[in-house]
Design a protein around this motif. Structure first.
Motif, PDB file in Angstrom:
ATOM      1  N   GLU A  47       0.852  -1.194   0.079  1.00  0.00           N
ATOM      2  CA  GLU A  47       0.053   0.078   0.027  1.00  0.00           C
ATOM      3  C   GLU A  47       0.876   1.136   0.048  1.00  0.00           C
ATOM      4  O   GLU A  47       0.467   2.344  -0.118  1.00  0.00           O
ATOM      5  CB  GLU A  47      -0.981  -0.042   1.265  1.00  0.00           C
ATOM      6  N   VAL A  48       2.149   1.110   0.124  1.00  0.00           N
ATOM      7  CA  VAL A  48       2.978   2.119   0.405  1.00  0.00           C
ATOM      8  C   VAL A  48       3.733   2.628  -1.159  1.00  0.00           C
ATOM      9  O   VAL A  48       3.960   3.708  -1.507  1.00  0.00           O
ATOM     10  CB  VAL A  48       4.314   1.867   1.123  1.00  0.00           C
ATOM     11  N   ARG A  49       3.975   1.355  -1.783  1.00  0.00           N
ATOM     12  CA  ARG A  49       4.968   1.424  -2.968  1.00  0.00           C
ATOM     13  C   ARG A  49       4.534   0.542  -4.243  1.00  0.00           C
ATOM     14  O   ARG A  49       4.297  -0.736  -3.753  1.00  0.00           O
ATOM     15  CB  ARG A  49       6.352   1.623  -2.889  1.00  0.00           C
ATOM     16  N   LYS A  50       5.046   0.801  -5.329  1.00  0.00           N
ATOM     17  CA  LYS A  50       4.819  -0.194  -6.393  1.00  0.00           C
ATOM     18  C   LYS A  50       6.253  -0.448  -7.144  1.00  0.00           C
ATOM     19  O   LYS A  50       6.782   0.724  -7.468  1.00  0.00           O
ATOM     20  CB  LYS A  50       3.806   0.516  -7.493  1.00  0.00           C
ATOM     21  N   GLU A  51       6.784  -1.400  -7.298  1.00  0.00           N
ATOM     22  CA  GLU A  51       7.962  -1.636  -7.898  1.00  0.00           C
ATOM     23  C   GLU A  51       7.771  -1.800  -9.092  1.00  0.00           C
ATOM     24  O   GLU A  51       7.147  -2.469 -10.032  1.00  0.00           O
ATOM     25  CB  GLU A  51       8.586  -3.192  -7.257  1.00  0.00           C
ATOM     26  N   GLY A  52       8.681  -1.229  -9.999  1.00  0.00           N
ATOM     27  CA  GLY A  52       9.116  -1.161 -11.398  1.00  0.00           C
ATOM     28  C   GLY A  52       9.912  -2.444 -11.859  1.00  0.00           C
ATOM     29  O   GLY A  52      10.364  -3.361 -11.041  1.00  0.00           O
ATOM     30  N   GLU A  53      10.133  -2.390 -13.105  1.00  0.00           N
ATOM     31  CA  GLU A  53      11.170  -3.459 -13.460  1.00  0.00           C
ATOM     32  C   GLU A  53      12.554  -3.369 -13.226  1.00  0.00           C
ATOM     33  O   GLU A  53      13.127  -2.236 -13.390  1.00  0.00           O
ATOM     34  CB  GLU A  53      10.796  -3.547 -15.154  1.00  0.00           C
ATOM     35  N   ILE A  54      12.933  -4.444 -12.599  1.00  0.00           N
ATOM     36  CA  ILE A  54      14.430  -4.496 -12.277  1.00  0.00           C
ATOM     37  C   ILE A  54      15.510  -4.597 -13.311  1.00  0.00           C
ATOM     38  O   ILE A  54      15.368  -5.534 -14.363  1.00  0.00           O
ATOM     39  CB  ILE A  54      14.663  -5.553 -10.926  1.00  0.00           C
ATOM     40  N   ILE A  55      16.596  -3.784 -13.227  1.00  0.00           N
ATOM     41  CA  ILE A  55      17.612  -3.828 -14.243  1.00  0.00           C
ATOM     42  C   ILE A  55      19.050  -4.274 -13.625  1.00  0.00           C
ATOM     43  O   ILE A  55      19.287  -3.889 -12.699  1.00  0.00           O
ATOM     44  CB  ILE A  55      17.742  -2.509 -15.194  1.00  0.00           C
ATOM     45  N   ILE A  56      19.674  -5.177 -14.149  1.00  0.00           N
ATOM     46  CA  ILE A  56      20.933  -5.437 -13.610  1.00  0.00           C
ATOM     47  C   ILE A  56      22.070  -4.821 -14.550  1.00  0.00           C
ATOM     48  O   ILE A  56      21.758  -4.939 -15.975  1.00  0.00           O
ATOM     49  CB  ILE A  56      21.025  -7.114 -13.544  1.00  0.00           C
ATOM     50  N   ALA A  57      23.104  -4.339 -14.160  1.00  0.00           N
ATOM     51  CA  ALA A  57      23.911  -3.489 -14.740  1.00  0.00           C
ATOM     52  C   ALA A  57      25.267  -3.872 -14.459  1.00  0.00           C
ATOM     53  O   ALA A  57      25.513  -3.985 -13.193  1.00  0.00           O
ATOM     54  CB  ALA A  57      23.444  -2.092 -14.861  1.00  0.00           C
TER      55      ALA A  57
END
Length: 257
Positions: free
Chosen positions: A241-251
């Motif tokens: 309810e606090v945040r929504k996670e986006g697409e993770i990127i490994i770099a």
């Protein structure tokens, strides 16, 4: 229990942990960060990477020595993904007004890329952000670092989100550092909170691929300890309810050699 009520449990403790630079940023008197993303086609991706490994990073190093910005970080995604960036550059300025010289460069070299680089990739987004939270291991073990970049959209107000990070996220990141798998972390908050693609950006530096392979195991171990605290557990149970996670990127880092 409502999220604001849960967050209030930790508000007083969290406020005591806020660093001076973060307060200065919020008041417009402190440093600023410019986060730029770039995209290449599969056909030009390798050439862009090669260019940045040589001429590209040399140019950014030159600008740093000239005082155009205080520091820079160049990350190149480890894997092809049509929906995410290929390259991310983070420019750090000691003062907000110091961006004026970079704006002059942007007029001739969009995103800091010259004519040769622009044939290989294009700047996509540029966002001003505040480096609000950071930490690092005092004596990290040597390794070949791998970066884990996570964008977030927060579903509460900025102040409540910062309290959430201080109360829920930082105890975990400190645990990962203590475990020796994460060598540093930076959490940026977008200065513009009115749209995509992210409100907060996490950049986690893992010691190497072996450490990254231990990510899930380490997260589980640290959370098992933290879950013994009822207050932390309540926030954990309501984090969706606090945040929504986006697409993770490994770099991987692009650095001067």
């Amino acid at each position: 229990m409502r999220v604001k009520a849960v967050l209030a449990i930790f508000t007083m403790t969290a406020l005591s942990l806020r660093a001076g630079p973060a307060r200065a940023q919020d008041q417009g008197a402190g440093p600023a960060t410019l986060v730029l993303s770039y995209k290449a086609t599969p056909a030009t991706r390798t050439s862009l990477h090669d260019h940045m490994d040589t001429k590209g990073v040399a140019q950014f190093e030159k600008w740093k020595k000239e005082g155009i910005f205080a520091d820079y970080q160049i990350l190149f995604s480890s894997y092809v993904n049509s929906t995410t960036w290929d390259m991310l550059i983070v420019l750090s300025f000691d003062k907000y007004a110091d961006q004026a010289r970079w704006k002059d460069i942007e007029r001739k070299m969009p995103g800091g890329l010259g004519a040769e680089a622009l044939m290989l990739g294009s700047p996509v987004t540029s966002y001003l952000a505040d480096l609000t939270f950071l930490g690092a291991a005092p004596k990290p073990e040597p390794g070949k670092p791998v970066y884990f970049v996570i964008p977030y959209t927060y579903l509460v107000g900025r102040a409540d989100y910062k309290t959430y990070v201080e109360a829920y996220v930082l105890p975990q990141t400190r645990g990962w550092v203590k475990a020796g798998v994460v060598t540093s972390y930076k959490i940026f908050l977008n200065q513009n909170e009115t749209g995509d693609p992210w409100d907060a950006l996490f950049i986690l530096e893992y010691r190497d691929l072996g450490a990254l392979a231990l990510r899930r195991e380490t997260i589980a171990k640290v959370r098992a300890v933290l879950s013994q605290d009822p207050g932390w557990k309540k926030i954990a149970d309501n984090k969706q309810e606090v945040r929504k996670e986006g697409e993770i990127i490994i770099a991987d880092p692009v650095v001067m050699r």
